[in-house]
Each structure stands twice: as C-alpha cells, then as structure tokens.
Design a protein around this motif. Structure first.
Motif, PDB file in Angstrom:
ATOM      1  N   VAL A 265      -4.440  -9.279  23.106  1.00 39.44           N
ATOM      2  CA  VAL A 265      -4.847  -9.551  21.726  1.00 39.44           C
ATOM      3  C   VAL A 265      -3.610  -9.871  20.909  1.00 39.44           C
ATOM      4  O   VAL A 265      -2.478  -9.615  21.325  1.00 39.44           O
ATOM      5  N   THR A 266      -3.841 -10.434  19.726  1.00 36.91           N
ATOM      6  CA  THR A 266      -2.739 -10.716  18.811  1.00 36.91           C
ATOM      7  C   THR A 266      -3.244 -10.629  17.383  1.00 36.91           C
ATOM      8  O   THR A 266      -4.465 -10.623  17.145  1.00 36.91           O
ATOM      9  N   GLU A 267      -2.324 -10.571  16.441  1.00 33.05           N
ATOM     10  CA  GLU A 267      -2.702 -10.619  15.024  1.00 33.05           C
ATOM     11  C   GLU A 267      -2.825 -12.075  14.615  1.00 33.05           C
ATOM     12  O   GLU A 267      -1.944 -12.891  14.884  1.00 33.05           O
ATOM     13  N   ASP A 268      -3.939 -12.420  13.988  1.00 36.13           N
ATOM     14  CA  ASP A 268      -4.169 -13.793  13.543  1.00 36.13           C
ATOM     15  C   ASP A 268      -5.093 -13.736  12.331  1.00 36.13           C
ATOM     16  O   ASP A 268      -6.296 -13.496  12.455  1.00 36.13           O
ATOM     17  N   ARG A 269      -4.535 -13.969  11.152  1.00 39.70           N
ATOM     18  CA  ARG A 269      -5.320 -13.835   9.923  1.00 39.70           C
ATOM     19  C   ARG A 269      -6.291 -14.990   9.696  1.00 39.70           C
ATOM     20  O   ARG A 269      -7.217 -14.866   8.893  1.00 39.70           O
ATOM     21  N   LYS A 270      -6.101 -16.092  10.392  1.00 43.27           N
ATOM     22  CA  LYS A 270      -6.983 -17.246  10.203  1.00 43.27           C
ATOM     23  C   LYS A 270      -8.092 -17.302  11.249  1.00 43.27           C
ATOM     24  O   LYS A 270      -9.252 -17.556  10.936  1.00 43.27           O
ATOM     25  N   HIS A 271      -7.713 -17.065  12.493  1.00 39.43           N
ATOM     26  CA  HIS A 271      -8.679 -17.196  13.583  1.00 39.43           C
ATOM     27  C   HIS A 271      -8.795 -15.841  14.281  1.00 39.43           C
ATOM     28  O   HIS A 271      -8.134 -15.593  15.287  1.00 39.43           O
ATOM     29  N   TYR A 272      -9.628 -14.976  13.732  1.00 41.20           N
ATOM     30  CA  TYR A 272      -9.711 -13.613  14.229  1.00 41.20           C
ATOM     31  C   TYR A 272     -11.134 -13.265  14.653  1.00 41.20           C
ATOM     32  O   TYR A 272     -12.110 -13.869  14.192  1.00 41.20           O
ATOM     33  N   HIS A 273     -11.213 -12.270  15.546  1.00 38.92           N
ATOM     34  CA  HIS A 273     -12.506 -11.792  16.025  1.00 38.92           C
ATOM     35  C   HIS A 273     -12.947 -10.507  15.338  1.00 38.92           C
ATOM     36  O   HIS A 273     -14.146 -10.209  15.287  1.00 38.92           O
ATOM     37  N   LEU A 274     -12.004  -9.737  14.843  1.00 43.79           N
ATOM     38  CA  LEU A 274     -12.371  -8.517  14.123  1.00 43.79           C
ATOM     39  C   LEU A 274     -11.291  -8.166  13.107  1.00 43.79           C
ATOM     40  O   LEU A 274     -10.128  -8.533  13.266  1.00 43.79           O
ATOM     41  N   HIS A 275     -11.731  -7.485  12.067  1.00 42.70           N
ATOM     42  CA  HIS A 275     -10.835  -7.039  11.004  1.00 42.70           C
ATOM     43  C   HIS A 275     -11.154  -5.587  10.715  1.00 42.70           C
ATOM     44  O   HIS A 275     -12.315  -5.218  10.569  1.00 42.70           O
ATOM     45  N   ARG A 276     -10.125  -4.743  10.686  1.00 41.57           N
ATOM     46  CA  ARG A 276     -10.360  -3.336  10.406  1.00 41.57           C
ATOM     47  C   ARG A 276      -9.249  -2.776   9.519  1.00 41.57           C
ATOM     48  O   ARG A 276      -8.080  -3.130   9.680  1.00 41.57           O
ATOM     49  N   LYS A 277      -9.667  -1.897   8.609  1.00 37.27           N
ATOM     50  CA  LYS A 277      -8.722  -1.131   7.804  1.00 37.27           C
ATOM     51  C   LYS A 277      -8.810   0.329   8.219  1.00 37.27           C
ATOM     52  O   LYS A 277      -9.917   0.854   8.419  1.00 37.27           O
ATOM     53  N   ASN A 278      -7.669   0.979   8.363  1.00 35.68           N
ATOM     54  CA  ASN A 278      -7.645   2.409   8.619  1.00 35.68           C
ATOM     55  C   ASN A 278      -7.482   3.167   7.309  1.00 35.68           C
ATOM     56  O   ASN A 278      -7.205   2.572   6.260  1.00 35.68           O
ATOM     57  N   LYS A 279      -7.648   4.463   7.368  1.00 35.30           N
ATOM     58  CA  LYS A 279      -7.395   5.321   6.210  1.00 35.30           C
ATOM     59  C   LYS A 279      -5.968   5.099   5.720  1.00 35.30           C
ATOM     60  O   LYS A 279      -5.031   5.015   6.511  1.00 35.30           O
ATOM     61  N   LEU A 280      -5.815   4.974   4.406  1.00 32.91           N
ATOM     62  CA  LEU A 280      -4.494   4.755   3.816  1.00 32.91           C
ATOM     63  C   LEU A 280      -3.653   6.015   3.956  1.00 32.91           C
ATOM     64  O   LEU A 280      -4.037   7.090   3.489  1.00 32.91           O
ATOM     65  N   ARG A 281      -2.502   5.886   4.623  1.00 32.77           N
ATOM     66  CA  ARG A 281      -1.604   7.026   4.821  1.00 32.77           C
ATOM     67  C   ARG A 281      -0.215   6.637   4.332  1.00 32.77           C
ATOM     68  O   ARG A 281       0.378   5.691   4.851  1.00 32.77           O
ATOM     69  N   MET A 282       0.308   7.389   3.357  1.00 31.51           N
ATOM     70  CA  MET A 282       1.618   7.110   2.785  1.00 31.51           C
ATOM     71  C   MET A 282       2.485   8.358   2.871  1.00 31.51           C
ATOM     72  O   MET A 282       1.986   9.486   2.906  1.00 31.51           O
ATOM     73  N   LEU A 283       3.799   8.151   2.892  1.00 34.45           N
ATOM     74  CA  LEU A 283       4.732   9.268   2.931  1.00 34.45           C
ATOM     75  C   LEU A 283       5.857   9.016   1.938  1.00 34.45           C
ATOM     76  O   LEU A 283       6.467   7.948   1.932  1.00 34.45           O
ATOM     77  N   ASP A 284       6.115  10.014   1.099  1.00 36.66           N
ATOM     78  CA  ASP A 284       7.199   9.938   0.107  1.00 36.66           C
ATOM     79  C   ASP A 284       7.614  11.367  -0.233  1.00 36.66           C
ATOM     80  O   ASP A 284       7.281  11.898  -1.289  1.00 36.66           O
ATOM     81  N   PRO A 285       8.330  12.019   0.680  1.00 40.90           N
ATOM     82  CA  PRO A 285       8.624  13.443   0.507  1.00 40.90           C
ATOM     83  C   PRO A 285       9.565  13.731  -0.650  1.00 40.90           C
ATOM     84  O   PRO A 285      10.413  12.912  -1.008  1.00 40.90           O
ATOM     85  N   SER A 286       9.415  14.907  -1.204  1.00 41.19           N
ATOM     86  CA  SER A 286      10.338  15.365  -2.241  1.00 41.19           C
ATOM     87  C   SER A 286      11.660  15.764  -1.595  1.00 41.19           C
ATOM     88  O   SER A 286      11.697  16.290  -0.487  1.00 41.19           O
ATOM     89  N   VAL A 287      12.749  15.504  -2.321  1.00 40.90           N
ATOM     90  CA  VAL A 287      14.098  15.801  -1.827  1.00 40.90           C
ATOM     91  C   VAL A 287      14.878  16.482  -2.949  1.00 40.90           C
ATOM     92  O   VAL A 287      14.794  16.072  -4.109  1.00 40.90           O
TER      93      VAL A 287
END
Length: 323
Positions: A265-287
């Motif tokens: 498989v490959t990433e192809d934004r124009k010619h694609y067979h499926l599109h999926r979004k996962n849960k948004l996960r971000m990291l920005d720890p306090s220092v």
C-alpha cells in the motif's frame, strides 16, 4: 518473583503482583497485540498488551509509585479486547474507549477482586478511579506511565529508537508531586519527537491503517453473520482468527485473505481506496525552566513545529491506495 524488562530493568516483586501477573485476565493479554491488526501484515509489529501492562507497572515502580498504583498500572488494560483498538472501529467508538466502558464488568467478573481481597485491598478502591494515580494517567498533552511506556516500547521494538536512548530518557525523568516530567527541554524535545513517530508515523502508517480497516470490516461482518459474538472479543487475537478461518463463509474467507505480509500500500491523496482518521493524540509536556513551569512548545520552536505538523497530519487523516 523476579521480573526483567528491557526498558525498566530487573525487580523482585511482591506476592500480590506475582499472583495478579499469573492470573488468567493478565495472562490473556499475551495474546492481544497492542497494534491491532498490524502483526497480520508485518510480523515485526508484535508488542502485546501484556508487555505494555507489565512495563507500565515497572515504570511506576521505578519512579517510586506506591504498590497500589503499581497494581492499577498492571491492570489498567486488562479489559482490552482482541486486536485492541480495532474493536472501537467495529463498534464505531470514535473516542477509542470501548475497553474503558467494559472495564468494571470485566474486572468484577474475574478472579482479580478475590486476589486483591486476599491481600487486604478492595478492587473498587484501586481500579475504578484513575484520577488518584497521577503517575499512571494524565490527560494529554502531559506525560504519564501509560503514554510513555507504549511509546518507548513500540518505538524501541520497531527500530525507531535505541535501547540506550530509551533508558537515558527514563533516567532523566523527574517526579514532582507524584507526576512525571522531563528534566530539561532537550529531553522534552526527544520524547515529543518519539511520540509523534508512534502516533503519526506508526499508528497512521498506510499499512497499519489498511490492516485495521480490513480487520474491522471483517469482524463487523462476522458479528452480523453470527460467526462471532461480542463476548468473543474478550478472547485472544489468534482464537478469533481461527474461528473465522474455520468457517465456511466465503465472504469472510476472502476478507481474511486480504490480510497478509505481502500486501503493498501507499499514501495517495488523489487516487485512494480508503481514508481513515485516528483519535487525535498530542504531546506537549510541562518543563521546569528557570524555576518556572512552561509548556515545552512555549520555549522550544522544535516542539511547536512538531506539534503543528502532527496536528495537521492527524486532522487530514491517511489516504491509502492498495497497490
């Protein structure tokens, strides 16, 4: 009982931890792959929920957490279903929290309460309120044992970081008011970069997206055809695969054949067979910087840029073309 872990080292455990580790609910996690369907298309993606659960327990121990918090860490994923978060796609749980919704019921109907009672604990006091265990769980974008372990364990096993890098980061963690923090901005930058290798480059790898999408479709159809029941998801990955493989249903068999290591498989934004979004996960720890607390992104351009890029990719999702 002595236990050894690549990331955290060797420890002698109390009898209650030994009994819990040897219990059926925890042993079942050896058959649950943390990456969902990924191992079906890439045999190297094989970290299990058991390895992660023990790792979380040991990380809490390494950082001075109480025995009760270690127990909570060991058992925090005990209700994960076969194929981990794939089942969230089957049941369309966008928050990827199905295992959390069934946690109380799974624990209550297992041998875990009796083991805890034998050692003078009530499972309700230890397992039903994560907010009291501040090393184990913290809301994103902060660090916690759960988030740190799955990131380091996956990325080390999958060759994205070295063992010395991982252990060096762990050695530089500091604990203040029972919460973990990177001890300097360089350490914060490193864990943020590593975290996004996990949640963007690995979770959203086109092959991973493909495998989880195909398996979710297969399992949903198996439910509709009554080949599987919802309770079967509390078995192990291999058992469910065998049940589908042993059915005479041609449609299910054809779907199963689409999950193999030779898939391209490959990433192809124009010619694609499926599109999926996962849960948004971000990291920005306090220092802690110059005796004051700051979000890493406020004092590091690198962290800020990585966060912006990760957010953009996560919101866009992955467009997958099957070759």
């Amino acid at each position: 009982m002595y236990i050894e872990d690549d990331l955290c080292g060797s420890f002698k455990l109390e009898s209650i931890l030994e009994e819990l580790i040897l219990s059926a609910p925890v042993q079942r996690l050896k058959g649950i792959h943390q990456g969902g369907a990924g191992y079906l298309v890439n045999e190297k993606w094989n970290v299990t929920r058991y390895e992660h659960s023990v790792g979380v327990m040991l990380l809490i121990r390494k950082l001075g957490g109480s025995l009760e918090e270690q127990i909570a860490g060991l058992l925090h994923d005990v209700s994960h279903t076969a194929f981990s978060h794939v089942i969230d796609f089957v049941f369309e749980h966008e928050d990827e929290d199905y295992h959390e919704q069934i946690f109380h019921n799974v624990v209550e109907n297992s041998e875990i309460p009796d083991i805890l009672t034998k050692h003078g604990y009530r499972f309700e006091d230890i397992l039903l309120d994560d907010t009291k265990w501040t090393l184990l769980e913290q809301p994103a974008p902060e660090l916690c044992a759960d988030r740190v372990d799955y990131t380091l364990r996956d990325m080390y096993r999958y060759g994205q970081i070295t063992l010395s890098e991982a252990t060096h980061f762990l050695d530089e963690l500091i604990v203040i008011h029972e919460r973990m923090y990177p001890s300097n901005i360089e350490s914060a930058e490193w864990i943020v970069e590593t975290y996004y290798k996990e949640v963007i480059d690995f979770f959203m790898d086109p092959l991973n997206i493909y495998a989880n999408d195909r398996l979710a479709h297969l399992l949903k159809l198996a439910l509709e055809k009554k080949v599987l029941t919802a309770s079967d998801f509390l078995l192990e990955d291999a058992i469910l695969i065998d049940r589908v493989r042993n059915t005479n249903d041609r449609e299910l068999q054809e779907l199963l054949k689409q999950l193999h290591p030779q898939v391209k498989v490959t990433e192809d934004r124009k010619h694609y067979h499926l599109h999926r979004k996962n849960k948004l996960r971000m990291l920005d720890p306090s220092v802690l910087h110059n005796s004051k607390w700051f979000k890493a992104s406020s004092i590091s351009k690198k962290v800020r840029m990585m966060g912006d890029e990760a957010y953009e990719k996560a919101v866009r999702g992955m467009y997958v073309k099957v070759l």
